[in-house]
Design a protein around this motif. Sequence first.
Motif, PDB file in Angstrom:
ATOM      1  N   MET A 152      11.244 -10.412   3.210  1.00 58.33           N
ATOM      2  CA  MET A 152      12.111 -11.347   2.499  1.00 58.33           C
ATOM      3  C   MET A 152      13.516 -10.745   2.382  1.00 58.33           C
ATOM      4  SD  MET A 152      11.419 -13.136  -1.243  1.00 58.33           S
ATOM      5  CE  MET A 152       9.861 -13.831  -0.680  1.00 58.33           C
ATOM      6  N   LYS A 153      14.525 -11.578   2.491  1.00 55.68           N
ATOM      7  CA  LYS A 153      15.907 -11.131   2.344  1.00 55.68           C
ATOM      8  C   LYS A 153      16.339 -11.345   0.897  1.00 55.68           C
ATOM      9  CE  LYS A 153      17.199 -12.083   7.134  1.00 55.68           C
ATOM     10  NZ  LYS A 153      18.083 -12.834   8.046  1.00 55.68           N
ATOM     11  N   LEU A 154      16.633 -10.245   0.210  1.00 57.57           N
ATOM     12  CA  LEU A 154      16.927 -10.282  -1.210  1.00 57.57           C
ATOM     13  C   LEU A 154      18.352  -9.829  -1.486  1.00 57.57           C
ATOM     14  CD1 LEU A 154      13.729  -8.417  -2.501  1.00 57.57           C
ATOM     15  CD2 LEU A 154      13.994 -10.875  -2.069  1.00 57.57           C
ATOM     16  N   VAL A 155      18.960 -10.423  -2.513  1.00 60.78           N
ATOM     17  CA  VAL A 155      20.209  -9.893  -3.049  1.00 60.78           C
ATOM     18  C   VAL A 155      19.944  -9.516  -4.499  1.00 60.78           C
ATOM     19  CG1 VAL A 155      21.098 -12.200  -3.639  1.00 60.78           C
ATOM     20  CG2 VAL A 155      22.670 -10.254  -3.462  1.00 60.78           C
ATOM     21  N   ILE A 156      20.397  -8.319  -4.871  1.00 61.68           N
ATOM     22  CA  ILE A 156      20.176  -7.809  -6.222  1.00 61.68           C
ATOM     23  C   ILE A 156      21.521  -7.573  -6.886  1.00 61.68           C
ATOM     24  CG2 ILE A 156      19.214  -5.939  -7.609  1.00 61.68           C
ATOM     25  CD1 ILE A 156      17.167  -5.476  -5.358  1.00 61.68           C
ATOM     26  N   PHE A 157      21.808  -8.348  -7.932  1.00 62.48           N
ATOM     27  CA  PHE A 157      23.002  -8.132  -8.739  1.00 62.48           C
ATOM     28  C   PHE A 157      22.668  -7.130  -9.850  1.00 62.48           C
ATOM     29  CE2 PHE A 157      23.701 -12.274  -6.834  1.00 62.48           C
ATOM     30  CZ  PHE A 157      25.014 -12.182  -6.405  1.00 62.48           C
ATOM     31  N   GLY A 158      23.630  -6.285 -10.182  1.00 69.17           N
ATOM     32  CA  GLY A 158      23.361  -5.227 -11.146  1.00 69.17           C
ATOM     33  C   GLY A 158      22.594  -4.076 -10.534  1.00 69.17           C
ATOM     34  N   ALA A 159      22.687  -3.918  -9.225  1.00 70.74           N
ATOM     35  CA  ALA A 159      21.886  -2.918  -8.517  1.00 70.74           C
ATOM     36  C   ALA A 159      22.275  -1.484  -8.857  1.00 70.74           C
ATOM     37  CB  ALA A 159      22.006  -3.136  -7.005  1.00 70.74           C
ATOM     38  N   SER A 160      23.455  -1.261  -9.390  1.00 67.51           N
ATOM     39  CA  SER A 160      23.890   0.105  -9.663  1.00 67.51           C
ATOM     40  C   SER A 160      23.381   0.648 -10.991  1.00 67.51           C
ATOM     41  CB  SER A 160      25.423   0.186  -9.634  1.00 67.51           C
ATOM     42  OG  SER A 160      25.984  -0.692 -10.596  1.00 67.51           O
ATOM     43  N   GLY A 161      22.820  -0.207 -11.843  1.00 65.89           N
ATOM     44  CA  GLY A 161      22.249   0.261 -13.098  1.00 65.89           C
ATOM     45  C   GLY A 161      20.905   0.937 -12.883  1.00 65.89           C
ATOM     46  N   ARG A 162      20.350   1.527 -13.939  1.00 71.75           N
ATOM     47  CA  ARG A 162      19.097   2.263 -13.792  1.00 71.75           C
ATOM     48  C   ARG A 162      17.936   1.351 -13.401  1.00 71.75           C
ATOM     49  NH1 ARG A 162      18.901   5.636 -19.265  1.00 71.75           N
ATOM     50  NH2 ARG A 162      20.159   3.852 -19.955  1.00 71.75           N
TER      51      ARG A 162
ATOM     52  N   ALA B 288      30.748  -6.931  -5.091  1.00 69.38           N
ATOM     53  CA  ALA B 288      30.645  -8.237  -5.737  1.00 69.38           C
ATOM     54  C   ALA B 288      30.768  -8.067  -7.244  1.00 69.38           C
ATOM     55  CB  ALA B 288      29.323  -8.914  -5.394  1.00 69.38           C
ATOM     56  N   ASP B 289      31.291  -9.090  -7.880  1.00 70.05           N
ATOM     57  CA  ASP B 289      31.417  -9.135  -9.334  1.00 70.05           C
ATOM     58  C   ASP B 289      30.893 -10.497  -9.757  1.00 70.05           C
ATOM     59  OD1 ASP B 289      32.260  -9.459 -11.987  1.00 70.05           O
ATOM     60  OD2 ASP B 289      34.074  -8.276 -11.666  1.00 70.05           O
ATOM     61  N   ILE B 290      29.881 -10.536 -10.622  1.00 68.44           N
ATOM     62  CA  ILE B 290      29.289 -11.836 -10.950  1.00 68.44           C
ATOM     63  C   ILE B 290      30.246 -12.746 -11.708  1.00 68.44           C
ATOM     64  CG2 ILE B 290      26.940 -10.957 -10.929  1.00 68.44           C
ATOM     65  CD1 ILE B 290      26.984 -11.197 -13.990  1.00 68.44           C
ATOM     66  N   LEU B 291      31.365 -12.223 -12.196  1.00 73.17           N
ATOM     67  CA  LEU B 291      32.365 -13.067 -12.823  1.00 73.17           C
ATOM     68  C   LEU B 291      33.362 -13.619 -11.811  1.00 73.17           C
ATOM     69  CD1 LEU B 291      33.050 -11.079 -16.118  1.00 73.17           C
ATOM     70  CD2 LEU B 291      31.527 -13.037 -15.749  1.00 73.17           C
ATOM     71  N   ASP B 292      33.174 -13.287 -10.544  1.00 72.39           N
ATOM     72  CA  ASP B 292      34.019 -13.783  -9.450  1.00 72.39           C
ATOM     73  C   ASP B 292      33.170 -14.684  -8.554  1.00 72.39           C
ATOM     74  OD1 ASP B 292      35.868 -14.217  -7.425  1.00 72.39           O
ATOM     75  OD2 ASP B 292      35.393 -12.317  -6.438  1.00 72.39           O
TER      76      ASP B 292
ATOM     77  N   GLU C 105      29.120 -15.914  -4.134  1.00 72.42           N
ATOM     78  CA  GLU C 105      28.679 -16.782  -3.039  1.00 72.42           C
ATOM     79  C   GLU C 105      28.557 -16.003  -1.732  1.00 72.42           C
ATOM     80  OE1 GLU C 105      29.815 -20.910  -0.706  1.00 72.42           O
ATOM     81  OE2 GLU C 105      30.864 -20.380  -2.554  1.00 72.42           O
ATOM     82  N   ALA C 106      29.480 -15.119  -1.475  1.00 69.16           N
ATOM     83  CA  ALA C 106      29.408 -14.320  -0.251  1.00 69.16           C
ATOM     84  C   ALA C 106      28.160 -13.442  -0.242  1.00 69.16           C
ATOM     85  CB  ALA C 106      30.663 -13.460  -0.123  1.00 69.16           C
ATOM     86  N   ALA C 107      27.791 -12.918  -1.411  1.00 73.43           N
ATOM     87  CA  ALA C 107      26.640 -12.016  -1.492  1.00 73.43           C
ATOM     88  C   ALA C 107      25.319 -12.736  -1.284  1.00 73.43           C
ATOM     89  CB  ALA C 107      26.641 -11.301  -2.837  1.00 73.43           C
ATOM     90  N   VAL C 108      25.211 -13.993  -1.707  1.00 68.87           N
ATOM     91  CA  VAL C 108      23.935 -14.699  -1.636  1.00 68.87           C
ATOM     92  C   VAL C 108      23.695 -15.398  -0.308  1.00 68.87           C
ATOM     93  CG1 VAL C 108      24.029 -15.098  -4.128  1.00 68.87           C
ATOM     94  CG2 VAL C 108      24.665 -16.943  -2.570  1.00 68.87           C
ATOM     95  N   GLN C 109      24.720 -15.552   0.491  1.00 68.25           N
ATOM     96  CA  GLN C 109      24.567 -16.291   1.746  1.00 68.25           C
ATOM     97  C   GLN C 109      23.506 -15.659   2.642  1.00 68.25           C
ATOM     98  OE1 GLN C 109      28.499 -16.563   3.485  1.00 68.25           O
ATOM     99  NE2 GLN C 109      29.145 -18.186   2.115  1.00 68.25           N
ATOM    100  N   GLY C 110      22.606 -16.508   3.130  1.00 69.39           N
ATOM    101  CA  GLY C 110      21.574 -16.054   4.042  1.00 69.39           C
ATOM    102  C   GLY C 110      20.384 -15.381   3.386  1.00 69.39           C
ATOM    103  N   LYS C 111      20.323 -15.394   2.056  1.00 66.89           N
ATOM    104  CA  LYS C 111      19.226 -14.717   1.360  1.00 66.89           C
ATOM    105  C   LYS C 111      18.103 -15.703   1.020  1.00 66.89           C
ATOM    106  CE  LYS C 111      21.761 -11.049   1.453  1.00 66.89           C
ATOM    107  NZ  LYS C 111      23.040 -11.625   1.924  1.00 66.89           N
TER     108      LYS C 111
ATOM    109  N   GLN D 249      28.465 -16.558 -18.275  1.00 65.99           N
ATOM    110  CA  GLN D 249      29.357 -16.981 -17.202  1.00 65.99           C
ATOM    111  C   GLN D 249      28.869 -16.471 -15.856  1.00 65.99           C
ATOM    112  OE1 GLN D 249      31.966 -19.194 -17.348  1.00 65.99           O
ATOM    113  NE2 GLN D 249      31.679 -19.042 -15.126  1.00 65.99           N
ATOM    114  N   GLY D 250      28.351 -15.247 -15.834  1.00 66.33           N
ATOM    115  CA  GLY D 250      27.846 -14.702 -14.582  1.00 66.33           C
ATOM    116  C   GLY D 250      26.718 -15.526 -14.010  1.00 66.33           C
ATOM    117  N   ILE D 251      25.801 -15.979 -14.872  1.00 59.15           N
ATOM    118  CA  ILE D 251      24.676 -16.757 -14.351  1.00 59.15           C
ATOM    119  C   ILE D 251      25.137 -18.115 -13.847  1.00 59.15           C
ATOM    120  CG2 ILE D 251      23.891 -17.960 -16.427  1.00 59.15           C
ATOM    121  CD1 ILE D 251      21.739 -16.145 -13.773  1.00 59.15           C
TER     122      ILE D 251
END
Length: 212
Positions: A1-11, A49-53, A58-64, A90-92
Motif C-alpha cells: 500500500m502507498k501511504l503518506v504519514i503526516f507528523g512523521a518526524s515526531g516520536r 510539507a506543512d499541514i497548514l499549507d 495536496e502534493a504529498a497525498v497525490q497517488g497514495k 485547520q490541518g485536518i
Amino acid sequence: MKLVIFGASGRTGRALVEQALEAGHDVTAAVRNPANFPIQHERLQVVKADILDPASVEAAVQGKNAVLSTVGPRKRTLFGAYKPEGLYSQGIKNILQAMQKNGIRRLVCVTAAAADDNYTPPGLYGSVIIPLFMRKLLADMKLMQREISKTNLDWIVVRPARLSDYPRTDEYRISLRPTPKDLATRRTDLAAFMLKELTDTQYLRKLPVIAD
C-alpha cells in the motif's frame, strides 16, 4: 500500500514509519524539515510539507492509497498556549480536502483519550496538567474530531492515553470510551494499531481508545 504519514518526524510518527516499512508498505514521510529526518529506506520518500499549507498537503497525498496522521504541536508554552493554534482543526481540513480531491478514502489519525467531552483522566493529570497546560490543545483536537466525523470517508480516529516510549507488546486494550484504567499507551503499540486499521473495518468511523 502507498501511504503518506503526516507528523512523521515526531516520536510516534517515526515508530509508524519504521513499522510501515517493515510491513512492506511504500511510505511517504511528510515533514517540515526533510534534511533532518533520521530514517532512510529504499521504499521511503521524505517530502517537505506543512499541514497548514493546503498546496503542500495536496502534493504529498497525490497517488497514495491512505493517509495517516500523528501530527502534534511544534511549541509549548505555559497555560495551554500550544503553537501554532488551530494545528489540528485547520490541518485536518486541508488533509480532508486533499483526500477528497484525489479520491483517497482511508484516514487513520491520532487525538487523545482526554479529547472526550465526557471524560477527565484521574489524578494530577486530569485535575492540574490538563486544565493548566492542555486545555486549548484538547479543544482543538475535539474540533478536529468533529471535522472528520462530518465526512463520508473511511476514517478512524485513534485516542491513546498518555504516551510512553516503551517497547512494543501488541497487548494493548481497545475500547470505545476512555476509563480511569486507561493511564498510558506505548507509542509502538499505537503505531501497530494504526497500521492494522488501514484494512480493518471493526472501528470504521469510530474513535477507539487504546491503552496498555
